[in-house]
Design a protein around this motif. Structure first.
Motif, PDB file in Angstrom:
ATOM      1  N   SER A  96       5.457  44.198  46.900  1.00 30.78           N
ATOM      2  CA  SER A  96       6.506  43.199  47.089  1.00 30.78           C
ATOM      3  C   SER A  96       6.235  42.344  48.319  1.00 30.78           C
ATOM      4  O   SER A  96       6.620  41.180  48.364  1.00 30.78           O
ATOM      5  N   LEU A  97       5.517  42.907  49.311  1.00 28.36           N
ATOM      6  CA  LEU A  97       5.133  42.087  50.479  1.00 28.36           C
ATOM      7  C   LEU A  97       4.100  41.019  50.102  1.00 28.36           C
ATOM      8  O   LEU A  97       3.863  40.090  50.855  1.00 28.36           O
ATOM      9  N   LEU A  98       3.469  41.190  48.935  1.00 29.83           N
ATOM     10  CA  LEU A  98       2.506  40.186  48.481  1.00 29.83           C
ATOM     11  C   LEU A  98       3.177  39.144  47.582  1.00 29.83           C
ATOM     12  O   LEU A  98       2.521  38.250  47.064  1.00 29.83           O
ATOM     13  N   GLY A  99       4.476  39.303  47.398  1.00 27.43           N
ATOM     14  CA  GLY A  99       5.198  38.340  46.581  1.00 27.43           C
ATOM     15  C   GLY A  99       5.296  38.736  45.117  1.00 27.43           C
ATOM     16  O   GLY A  99       5.675  37.931  44.273  1.00 27.43           O
ATOM     17  N   ILE A 110       5.984  48.853  47.835  1.00 27.66           N
ATOM     18  CA  ILE A 110       6.404  48.063  48.999  1.00 27.66           C
ATOM     19  C   ILE A 110       5.334  47.031  49.344  1.00 27.66           C
ATOM     20  O   ILE A 110       5.622  45.847  49.533  1.00 27.66           O
ATOM     21  N   THR A 111       4.076  47.477  49.365  1.00 24.23           N
ATOM     22  CA  THR A 111       2.992  46.540  49.638  1.00 24.23           C
ATOM     23  C   THR A 111       2.991  45.429  48.587  1.00 24.23           C
ATOM     24  O   THR A 111       2.836  44.258  48.906  1.00 24.23           O
TER      25      THR A 111
END
Lengths: 316, 236
Positions: free
Chosen positions: A204-207, A201-202
Motif C-alpha cells: 500500500s506504500l507503493l500505491g 503494508i509495503t
C-alpha cells in the motif's frame, strides 16, 4: 504392468492431474494473499459446473425450485464455459465480501475466516440443492461438437484408448496455466498481486490498493474453481450439490503436498496426485481417494513444507 | 501554505497514547527532521502521514487537500512516498521489479524507464545487481533500494524513516549525500532519524519529539547549538 498399461495410466493421470492443478491454484492464490484456506472453493467448483451446464443446455432439471425453468438462449459450449467460469469468478468476489472482508476489517483471527468460509460452503451447497435438486446432471455428448468420442492407438500390440474429453481437459488446463503464469509474472496487476502476497503494508506504500488486489485474487480463484468444476463435469457428469466436496478436500491435499502458497507447487502437486490415482489398480479403485491423502502423509513426514514450499523456518 | 500540515494529531495504540496534539509543517523544498528517543512517536507520525494508522484526533493536509480520510494507496497517488523503517523491500522480487512497483501509480512507460536508469546512476550498486532478488542485498543496498523505490513514484514529499539504521558510517554518509541531491532536485523531505546530528546538519528545520509531543522546534543550525538538544540528543 505392461508398457501399454503404464502409458495408459500416465495419460489418464496427467489429464485429471491438470484439473487438480488449476483447481488447487484457486486455493493457492487466496492463501498466498491472505494466509487462509477458502473452504468454499469446493462449492464454487460445483457452481461453475452448474453455470456452464445451464448456459449450454438452457434448462434445469426435474427437481428443485427451478425445475422446468428454461433460458431463452443457449450458448455454444466454448462460450458457456468461459461465461460460466466468469460467473464463478464473481461468486469468488462475493465470497470475499461476505465471508472474509467483514472479519478482516474487524481484525479477527484467521481461524474465524476459515470457519466462516466453511459456513458459506454449506449454505451454497444447500442453496444449490434447493434450486436444482440433487439429481446428477450430465453434459450432452454433442457439446463438444462433431468429434470422435475417443482416440485409439497401439503400443506394443495393445490398444490405448484416450477419451477426447481427456485431451480437451488437458489442453484447456495448459492454456489456462500459461495465461495465468503470464498474468502473474508479467502484468502490472500480477506484480501487484505478488507484492501484496509478500507484504500488504509495503504494497500500500507503493500505491497499490490492497483491497482491489484481494478482489482480483478472489476472482481468479473463483474462475479457476468454476472452470475445474466444469471440466470434471463434462468428463464424469455433475454429481449433485455435493459434487465439489471431495474435490475440495483433494485440492487441499494437492496444495499441502506442493507447498502452501507455492504456485509451481500447486501444479506439481496436482500432477503427482492425478498420476498416483491413475496408477491405483482397478481392483482397488474404491480406495482411490485415500491415495491422495496417503501420499500427502508420506511426503509431509519427509518434507513438512511440501514439495516446493518455502522452508517453514523464516529468516528474520 | 505549507506542503504538508499536521494539525493537532493524536494517535492511540490501544490504551497507550503514542502521539499527542502534534502539529508540524513541511514547506515546499524543505528538508525537515524529526528527532527523538526510541518510542517518542517518530515512526508513528510518518505512518500516520502515509495513512497506515487511524487518528484519534487531528487533521492531515497535503498541498491544501485534507487527506485525513484517504486510504494509503491514494496518498501515494497524490505525491507522498515513504521509505519505511527497516527498509521493507520486497525480498522475493528482483531489484528491477521493486523499482517498477515503485512506479505503480504511474502509466508513462518511457518516463518510468528513464527514471529507473536515473536511479541506477544515483545508486550504481543497484544496477550491478538489478536481476538479483532484493532479499539477497546487504542492509545498505536494501536501504538504497527502498529510497530509490520511493522516488520512482515521483513524489513531491518523501518520508524517510531511519535511513541510517544499522548501516556502516561510510554508507550513511553516502545515503545523506543522496538525500541532499534529491532535495536539490526539488523533492521535499520529512526525515526521521536516530542519528540526530547528521540529520540536523542535513536539514532546514528540526522538530524534537518527546513522549508523543513536540517539545520544541526551530532552524536546524540554531538547534545544533541549543543546550537542550546538545544534552539530550547530541551526547555533548
Amino acid at each position: 504392468m505392461g508398457t501399454a498399461q503404464i502409458i495408459q495410466n500416465l495419460l489418464n493421470g496427467i489429464s485429471i492431474g491438470s484439473v487438480y492443478a488449476i483447481f488447487a491454484l484457486g486455493y493457492t492464490l487466496v492463501f498466498s494473499i491472505l494466509g487462509i484456506i477458502n473452504f468454499a472453493h469446493g462449492a464454487v467448483f460445483t457452481l461453475g459446473a452448474y453455470f456452464t451446464y445451464t448456459l449450454t443446455v438452457g434448462q434445469f432439471g426435474i427437481n428443485g425450485l427451478l425445475s422446468g425453468v428454461s433460458l431463452d438462449t443457449q450458448l455454444p459450449f466454448a462460450a458457456s464455459i468461459i461465461v460460466g467460469s466468469i460467473f464463478a469468478g464473481f461468486v469468488g468476489v462475493l465470497l470475499e465480501r461476505l465471508a472474509f472482508k467483514p472479519l478482516r476489517t474487524r481484525g479477527a483471527d484467521s481461524l474465524l475466516a476459515l470457519v466462516s468460509s466453511l459456513g458459506v460452503a454449506l449454505v451454497l451447497v444447500n442453496v444449490i440443492q434447493y434450486l436444482v435438486g440433487a439429481e446428477i446432471y450430465t453434459f450432452p455428448q454433442e457439446v463438444y461438437g462433431d468429434i470422435k468420442p475417443a482416440i485409439m492407438f497401439e503400443v506394443a500390440g495393445e490398444i490405448i484408448v484416450i477419451r477426447t474429453v481427456q485431451v480437451i481437459i488437458f489442453a484447456v488446463c495448459m492454456v489456462v496455466l500459461a495465461i495465468l503464469g503470464y498474468i502473474i509474472s508479467r502484468t502490472k496487476a500480477g506484480k501487484a498481486l505478488q507484492a501484496v502476497a509478500e507484504n500488504q503494508i509495503t504494497a500500500s506504500l507503493l500505491g497499490i490498493s490492497v483491497d482491489r488486489i484481494i478482489l482480483f485474487t478472489f476472482f481468479l480463484s473463483g474462475f479457476l474453481g468454476g472452470l475445474a468444476g466444469t471440466l470434471v463435469g463434462t468428463s464424469f457428469g455433475i454429481a449433485g450439490p455435493y459434487f465439489g466436496v471431495s474435490y475440495g478436500l483433494k485440492g487441499l491435499a494437492v496444495i499441502v503436498l506442493g507447498g502452501l502458497g507455492s504456485i509451481p507447487g500447486a501444479v506439481l502437486g496436482g500432477m503427482v496426485i492425478g498420476l498416483a490415482e491413475a496408477f491405483v489398480p482397478p481392483d482397488y479403485s474404491a480406495y482411490k481417494e485415500a491415495v491422495a491423502f496417503a501420499f500427502l502423509f508420506v511426503v509431509l513426514l519427509v518434507r513438512p513444507q511440501g514439495l516446493l514450499g518455502r522452508s517453514l523456518i523464516q529468516k528474520v | 501554505m505549507a506542503l504538508l500540515e499536521l494539525e493537532n494529531l493524536s494517535i492511540n495504540y490501544g490504551a497507550i497514547q503514542a502521539v499527542r496534539n502534534l502539529s508540524l509543517e513541511v514547506n515546499e523544498g524543505e528538508v525537515v527532521t524529526l528527532i527523538g528517543a526510541n518510542g517518542a512517536g517518530k515512526t508513528t507520525t510518518l505512518r500516520a502521514v502515509s495513512r497506515l494508522l487511524k487518528l484519534r484526533e487531528g487533521a492531515i493536509r497535503f498541498d491544501g487537500v485534507d487527506i485525513t480520510n484517504r486510504p494509503s494507496h491514494a496518498v501515494v497517488r497524490l505525491g507522498i512516498a515513504q521509505s519505511p523503517e527497516g527498509r521493507q523491500v520486497l525480498a522475493r522480487q528482483s531489484i528491477q521489479d521493486n523499482l517498477l512497483l515503485g512506479a505503480y501509480v504511474r502509466n508513462d512507460r518511457q518516463a518510468i524507464r528513464d527514471d529507473i536508469s536515473r536511479m541506477y546512476k544515483l545508486f550504481p550498486r543497484l544496477e550491478e545487481r538489478k536481476t538479483q532478488l532484493a532479499g539477497t542485498l546487504s542492509g545498505g543496498e536494501q536501504q538504497m533500494l527502498a529510497i530509490a523505490r520511493a522516488m520512482m513514484s515521483r513524489p513531491r514529499l518523501l518520508l524517510l524513516d531511519e535511513p541510517s539504521l544499522g548501516l556502516a558510517p561510510l554508507i550513511i554518509l553516502e545515503i545523506f549525500s543522496i538525500i541532499r541531491n534529491l532535495n536539490a532536485e526539488g523533492v521535499s523531505i520529512l526525515l526521521v532519524e536516530q542519528n540526530a546530528k547528521l540529520a540536523m546538519q542535513n536539514s532546514n528545520r528540526t522538530y524534537v519529539l518527546e513522549a508523543g509531543q513536540i517539545t520544541f522546534s526551530g532552524q536546524s543550525q540554531e538547534l545544533l547549538s541549543d543546550e537542550r538538544v546538545l544534552h539530550a540528543y547530541l551526547g555533548a
